[in-house]
Design an enzyme around this catalytic site. Structure first.
Site, PDB file in Angstrom:
ATOM      1  CG  HIS A  80      -8.318  -6.743  -3.845  1.00 36.97           C
ATOM      2  ND1 HIS A  80      -8.132  -5.739  -4.416  1.00 36.97           N
ATOM      3  CD2 HIS A  80      -7.203  -6.900  -2.906  1.00 36.97           C
ATOM      4  CE1 HIS A  80      -7.458  -4.779  -3.770  1.00 36.97           C
ATOM      5  NE2 HIS A  80      -6.417  -5.673  -2.992  1.00 36.97           N
TER       6      HIS A  80
ATOM      7  CE1 TYR B  58       0.881   2.487   4.178  1.00 33.74           C
ATOM      8  CE2 TYR B  58      -1.344   2.313   5.572  1.00 33.74           C
ATOM      9  CZ  TYR B  58      -0.358   1.532   4.783  1.00 33.74           C
ATOM     10  OH  TYR B  58      -0.419   0.372   4.375  1.00 33.74           O
TER      11      TYR B  58
ATOM     12  CG  HIS C  63      -3.860   1.589  -4.739  1.00 32.97           C
ATOM     13  ND1 HIS C  63      -5.262   1.614  -4.640  1.00 32.97           N
ATOM     14  CD2 HIS C  63      -3.571   0.528  -3.853  1.00 32.97           C
ATOM     15  CE1 HIS C  63      -5.889   0.466  -4.001  1.00 32.97           C
ATOM     16  NE2 HIS C  63      -4.752  -0.100  -3.486  1.00 32.97           N
TER      17      HIS C  63
ATOM     18  CG  ASP D 191      -2.861   0.315 -34.535  1.00 32.71           C
ATOM     19  OD1 ASP D 191      -1.902   0.788 -33.733  1.00 32.71           O
ATOM     20  OD2 ASP D 191      -2.424   0.139 -35.775  1.00 32.71           O
TER      21      ASP D 191
ATOM     22  CG  ASP E 288       1.501  -4.254  -1.998  1.00 24.25           C
ATOM     23  OD1 ASP E 288       1.644  -5.364  -2.581  1.00 24.25           O
ATOM     24  OD2 ASP E 288       0.551  -3.764  -1.629  1.00 24.25           O
TER      25      ASP E 288
ATOM     26  CG  ASP F 130      -1.314  -8.432  -2.104  1.00 24.19           C
ATOM     27  OD1 ASP F 130      -0.342  -7.888  -2.261  1.00 24.19           O
ATOM     28  OD2 ASP F 130      -2.446  -8.627  -1.745  1.00 24.19           O
TER      29      ASP F 130
ATOM     30  CG  HIS G 228      -7.040  -8.680   0.023  1.00 26.23           C
ATOM     31  ND1 HIS G 228      -6.595  -9.474  -0.850  1.00 26.23           N
ATOM     32  CD2 HIS G 228      -6.326  -7.763   0.368  1.00 26.23           C
ATOM     33  CE1 HIS G 228      -5.416  -9.022  -1.135  1.00 26.23           C
ATOM     34  NE2 HIS G 228      -5.108  -8.041  -0.382  1.00 26.23           N
TER      35      HIS G 228
ATOM     36  CD  GLU H 249      -0.333  -7.376   0.991  1.00 28.12           C
ATOM     37  OE1 GLU H 249       0.289  -6.644   0.157  1.00 28.12           O
ATOM     38  OE2 GLU H 249      -1.595  -7.859   0.559  1.00 28.12           O
TER      39      GLU H 249
ATOM     40  CD  GLU I  78      -3.194  -5.902   2.491  1.00 27.57           C
ATOM     41  OE1 GLU I  78      -2.714  -5.062   1.838  1.00 27.57           O
ATOM     42  OE2 GLU I  78      -3.830  -6.886   1.696  1.00 27.57           O
TER      43      GLU I  78
ATOM     44  NE  ARG J  65       0.555  -2.433   1.844  1.00 24.78           N
ATOM     45  CZ  ARG J  65       0.631  -1.175   1.107  1.00 24.78           C
ATOM     46  NH1 ARG J  65       0.167  -0.170   1.710  1.00 24.78           N
ATOM     47  NH2 ARG J  65       0.975  -1.162  -0.282  1.00 24.78           N
TER      48      ARG J  65
ATOM     49  CG  HIS K  55      -5.244  -0.272   4.191  1.00 20.61           C
ATOM     50  ND1 HIS K  55      -4.934  -1.518   4.798  1.00 20.61           N
ATOM     51  CD2 HIS K  55      -3.704   0.435   4.100  1.00 20.61           C
ATOM     52  CE1 HIS K  55      -3.654  -1.578   5.093  1.00 20.61           C
ATOM     53  NE2 HIS K  55      -2.896  -0.283   4.742  1.00 20.61           N
TER      54      HIS K  55
HETATM   55  N1  GLY Z   1      -1.532  -5.123  -3.396  1.00 20.14           N
HETATM   56  C1  GLY Z   1      -2.855  -4.882  -3.428  1.00 20.14           C
HETATM   57  C2  GLY Z   1      -3.262  -5.034  -1.847  1.00 20.14           C
HETATM   58  O1  GLY Z   1      -2.619  -5.363  -1.156  1.00 20.14           O
HETATM   59  O2  GLY Z   1      -4.227  -5.210  -1.565  1.00 20.14           O
HETATM   60 MN    MN Z   2      -3.295  -7.238  -0.240  1.00 16.73          MN
HETATM   61 MN    MN Z   3      -0.501  -5.949  -1.667  1.00 10.22          MN
END
Ligand code: GLY
Ligand code: MN
Ligand code: MN
Length: 441
Positions: free
Chosen positions: A362, A389, A244, A41, A261, A272, A355, A409, A385, A407, A351
């Site tokens: 996103h 890896y 992720h 709840d 990230d 981001d 975006h 970004e 980004e 990465r 990837h």
């Molecule tokens: N943090 C999610 C991405 O970089 O797309």
């Molecule tokens: Mn991103």
């Molecule tokens: Mn990110």
């Protein structure tokens, strides 16, 4: 950092633009969102629907916004009524009067009158825009009202015949950042960078990923952000190779590279940012070699974020640099053409590069128009980004690179003068990163 504030007239201007985008015989209906159960709840903190908030500035569950298009578009807002007992338990409600003042909508009503008034609002409309890929409850409600209007056809009523995805029109609108949107987004990104800096300044081997997360999010909240715009990713060593990773539970070892990230929201716009920090304060030669490749790709991708460019071209540009690097590091062998043709690079870079960024991490907005990549315009904001890896358990990889994940970004605003990196307050050159790590200890 003076926090920007989007005011009621900014939201009214956005609704006016949506009204003008809508055909004269169209109506757009959005709900403000509902509370989601966390367990049993208890509920998650309320987070309004992105488009609803973008058009109203309201963060109120069980609300609905209706915009009628045409020469003089108008908006009606439906919100929960004031209720003293409910407000004691669950928080204040603006009520219709309060909502009208806060948002400058033309009309505001109790949500309990939505079903009957929706019939009046749909009367004469041919087209209804709702988010058709989500919000089944709203779709059912709209269809019920539309059916009721249609029953009056014989007496001359005009009823809707087309359902259109509201995310299309909202995507076009939200893609081009207006002044207020840009101010919110810049502030969100600035606070995100501040969180990175503060947490990295306290990084030391033997601390835990969650301590870093806590410092980041303390900086976000302390500065008035509602919190992270997505689950913060804080991955040490091989955890950086889980794209992720949000457990953030491991101890950070001496010699680990920590991939972070994370970004926070301001007025529900989010930053981001990804950076990588060597826990001991200096990159090992292998980490440095991988990092330099990704940094070169990041810089090339940012440089390609210009008016008339596009997100596919940015990806291709970054890929070009990354593949050169993968061959140089001995992660891959053979000809570059073959690596690209057979997509062998996907072992280490799986990837896409960019975006849209806005109220959602996103963000809405299509990536192609009539089958071709959407050209970048002044006012677009996107991420760049690239990453590499190299998971611990990959076969045929030089030992020194195992367990390194990188990465980098950035959040990039496309302007007539070229790309502006909004996230540049988060250090990313090797020397700047090394100078930052542990500097507060
Ligand atoms: N943090 C999610 C991405 O970089 O797309
Ligand atoms: Mn991103
Ligand atoms: Mn990110």
């Amino acid at each position: 950092m003076k926090p920007p504030r989007t005011v009621a007239s900014d939201y009214a201007e956005r609704r006016a633009r949506i009204g003008a985008r809508l055909p004269a015989d169209a109506v757009l209906v959005l709900s403000g969102g509902v509370l989601h159960t966390r367990s049993n709840d208890t509920e998650h903190r309320f987070r309004p629907d992105s488009s609803f908030h973008y058009l109203t500035g309201l963060s109120a569950p069980e609300s609905v916004l209706v915009i009628r298009g045409g020469a003089s578009p108008s908006s009606a807002l439906f919100v929960q009524e004031k209720d003293r007992a409910a407000e004691i338990w669950s928080g204040r409600r603006p009520g219709p009067e309060g909502a009208k003042q806060l948002t400058q909508v033309e009309d505001a009503y109790p949500i309990s009158s939505l079903d009957s008034l929706l019939c009046d609002l749909l009367h004469g409309a041919r087209e209804v825009h709702i988010p058709i890929h989500r919000d089944d409850a709203l779709r059912e409600r709209v269809l019920r009202a539309s059916r009721a209007v249609a029953r009056g056809d014989r007496s001359g009523a005009i009823s809707p015949t087309r359902l259109v995805d509201a995310d299309v029109i909202m995507g076009e609108e939200r893609l081009l950042k207006d002044e207020a949107a840009l101010a919110s987004l810049r502030h969100a990104v600035a606070l995100s960078a501040l969180g990175h800096r503060e947490a990295a300044a306290h990084l030391r081997p033997g601390s835990y990923e969650y301590e870093f997360e806590a410092r980041l999010e303390y900086a976000f909240r302390r500065n008035g952000s509602t919190g992270p715009g997505y689950g913060s990713i804080v991955g040490a060593g091989d955890n950086a190779n889980i794209l992720h990773y949000v457990e953030n539970s491991a101890e950070i070892q001496h010699g680990d590279l920590l991939l972070v990230d994370a970004g926070c929201e301001w007025e529900f716009f989010t930053g981001d940012i990804t950076r990588c920090y060597p826990a001991s304060g200096t990159f090992s030669p292998a980490q440095k070699a991988v990092y330099e490749v990704v940094l070169a790709a990041n810089l090339a991708g940012v440089e390609a974020s210009t008016v008339g460019g596009n997100i596919n071209a940015i990806h291709t540009r970054c890929l070009d640099v990354l593949v050169d690097g993968m061959l140089e590091l001995g992660l891959l062998s053979g000809s570059k053409d073959a690596v690209l043709e057979r997509e062998e690079y996907k072992r280490f870079y799986m990837h896409r590069t960019s975006h849209w960024l806005g109220v959602d991490v996103h963000d809405v907005g299509t990536y192609s128009v009539d089958g071709t990549p959407r050209p970048l315009e002044v006012g677009h904001v996107l991420t760049v980004e690239p990453g590499l890896y190299i998971a611990n358990d990959l076969d045929g990889v030089p030992d020194e690179f195992r367990g390194i994940g990188v990465r980098i970004e950035d959040d990039v605003w496309v302007t007539a003068q070229g790309p502006t990196v909004l996230s540049d307050a988060a250090p990313k050159t090797i020397s700047d990163v090394e100078a930052l790590v542990g500097s507060a200890l």
